[in-house]
Design a protein around this motif. Structure first.
Motif: not given
Ligand SMILES: *Cc1c(COP(=O)(O)O)cnc(C)c1O
Length: 414
Positions: A122-128
Motif C-alpha cells: 500500500v502507499f505511505d501516507i506521505e506519498e498520497i
C-alpha cells in the motif's frame, strides 16, 4: 411445458471475499410480505435503516442510505454525482478496485491522475499527501480494503490535506465495512461506499453510502443547474453540467430518502428488510466485538496456513484482516484444488485477478462466514486436498496450530 427443477442450492461454506453466507435471520426477513414504498410502516423502516447505517459508518452525517444495486452502483452514484466533467481527480491505485475507481471517474469526464503501487503493498501516507499537494485535485478516491490483493490502506491524515486543498475525499470501504473499523468522521472522509455481501453478510444488491455537508453542497450546486435545465427544456449549454445519471443522481436519491419522499425509483422492499436485519445483527453484536471476532478468526487462519508450510502473499504490515492471500505452491494446480474443495467439501475459496491469476488463493473471513467452525473446516479440507494433490506437508499441523490459536484443549470443550 418445460419442467424446471425446484430450486435447491447446495449447502456451502463460503470462504471468499464475497458474496458470503447470510445469517438465517436475514433470509427470513427477506420472506416477509411486501409493503408499499410510501406506506408509513415502510418509510419508518427506511428511517430506522438510515439510523443504523450512521452507527455503522461511525458518523453524525445526515445522509446515510443504501443505493439500490450492487456496491459498484454506490461507487458510481458518488463519483457521478460529485465529479463534474473536467474536474481533476486523484486515484492512488494498489489493486484491481483502484482501477475501477479510475475507470468510473474517467467515464464521469474527470481528468484522472493516478499513482500506482506494486500489488501486495500500500502507499505511505506521505506519498498520497504530497501528490494531493502537487496536483490539487477536486476529488481524491481510494480503496480502503483491496480484496484483489488482500491489502488495507491506512487513511489517517489524508482527509486533513484534502480539506487544505478543498478536495473531496471519497473512500471505497465496500469490503471492510462491518468487519474492520471505518471511522468516517474521525478520518474526515466526505463520502464512503460500503457493500452488503461482504462483512455485512447481506445478499448482494444494495450499496450503503454516507456523505457529509461538504459533499452535499456540491450536489446542491449541481441540482440548481439540473432544475434550470428542466425548466429551460434541456438546452445544450456547455456551461451547464448536470449529473449525467438519473438512477444514480444522489441529489434525487437524497430527496427520496428525505422527509419529502420525492418519488424516484421504487425502493427494493425485500433488500431493505434484509439490510435492516443485517444491520440489527451488527449492532446487537457491537462494532468492537464484531471487529474482534474478525481478528480472532484471522489469527487462527493465519496460524493454520503457516503451520501447514504455506506462504502468505503480500506485505504483512498492511494485510487486510478479512482476506488472507496464500501463495499457490510450486507445481500445484490452484484451480484443481479449488474445485476439489467445492465439489467434495462444499467449501468455496477464491482465486485472484490480473497479475495474481493462478498465483494466489484468497480466503475471506467475513461476516456470518467468519466463524471458528468455518476456519477449522477450511483448514482441515485444504490440508487433505493438498495431500491429495501430492503436496508434501506434515498432516495435522495446520489444524493443531489453529486450535492452539483458539485456545482449545482437550479438557475444555468451548
Ligand atoms: C467487491 C468489491 C467491489 C464491487 O462490489 P459489487 O458489489 O460486486 O459491485 C468494489 N470495491 C471493492 C473493494 C470490493 O471488494
Amino acid at each position: 411445458m418445460k419442467a424446471y427443477r425446484d430450486l435447491s442450492p447446495s449447502p456451502r461454506t463460503i470462504m471468499t471475499p464475497g458474496p458470503v453466507e447470510v445469517d438465517p435471520r436475514v433470509l427470513r426477513a427477506m420472506s416477509f410480505p411486501i409493503l408499499g414504498q410510501f406506506d408509513p410502516e415502510f418509510t419508518a423502516l427506511m428511517n430506522e435503516t438510515m439510523g443504523m447505517l450512521r452507527q455503522l459508518f461511525m458518523t453524525g452525517n445526515e445522509w446515510a442510505f443504501p443505493v439500490d444495486g450492487t456496491s459498484r452502483s454506490g461507487i458510481e452514484a458518488v463519483l457521478a454525482s460529485l465529479i463534474e466533467p473536467g474536474d481533476k481527480v486523484l486515484v492512488p491505485i494498489y489493486g484491481r478496485f483502484g482501477h475501477l475507481l479510475t475507470e468510473i471517474a474517467k467515464r464521469c469526464g474527470a481528468e484522472v491522475v493516478t499513482l500506482e503501487k506494486e500489488w501486495g503493498f500500500v502507499f505511505d501516507i506521505e506519498e498520497i499527501v504530497s501528490a494531493i499537494k502537487q496536483h490539487r485535485p477536486k476529488l481524491v478516491a481510494i480503496v480502503h480494503g483491496e480484496t484483489s490483493t488482500g491489502r488495507m490502506q491506512p487513511l489517517e491524515g489524508i482527509g486533513q490535506v484534502c480539506r487544505e486543498v478543498d478536495a473531496l475525499f471519497v473512500v471505497d470501504a465496500v469490503a471492510t465495512i462491518g468487519g474492520v473499523e471505518v471511522a468516517t468522521d474521525r478520518l474526515l472522509i466526505d463520502a464512503v461506499i460500503g457493500g452488503t455481501q461482504k462483512c455485512l453478510s447481506v445478499p448482494a444488491g444494495m450499496a450503503p453510502i454516507t456523505y457529509n455537508k461538504r459533499a452535499e453542497s456540491k450536489l446542491q450546486g449541481r441540482k440548481k443547474i439540473e432544475r434550470g435545465l428542466m425548466l429551460d427544456g434541456g438546452e445544450d449549454d456547455p456551461l451547464l453540467r448536470p449529473i449525467q445519471s438519473n438512477y444514480l443522481d444522489l441529489s434525487q436519491l437524497q430527496d427520496y430518502w428525505s422527509p419529502d419522499r420525492l418519488n424516484h425509483h421504487t425502493e427494493a422492499t425485500s433488500m431493505l428488510y434484509a439490510l435492516r436485519e443485517g444491520l440489527r445483527l451488527v449492532l446487537e453484536e457491537g462494532l468492537e466485538a464484531r471487529f474482534a471476532r474478525h481478528r480472532a478468526n484471522e489469527v487462527a487462519l493465519i496460524a493454520g496456513v503457516e503451520a501447514m508450510g504455506l506462504r502468505l502473499y503480500g506485505d504483512p504490515a498492511c494485510k487486510m484482516p478479512v482476506v488472507t492471500c496464500i501463495e499457490i505452491p510450486e507445481g500445484i494446480d490452484g484451480e484443481s484444488v479449488r474445485s476439489m474443495l467445492l465439489d467434495h467439501f462444499g467449501i468455496e475459496i477464491a482465486s485472484s485477478f490480473g497479475p495474481l491469476k493462478g498465483k494466489i488463493w484468497r480466503i475471506g473471513t467475513m461476516g456470518y462466514s467468519c466463524s471458528k467452525r468455518n476456519v477449522l473446516l477450511t483448514l482441515g479440507a485444504l490440508e487433505a486436498v493438498l495431500l491429495r494433490h501430492g503436496h508434501k506437508l506434515d498432516a495435522g499441523l495446520g489444524l493443531q496450530a489453529a486450535m492452539d490459536a483458539y485456545g482449545m484443549n482437550a479438557a475444555v470443550h468451548s
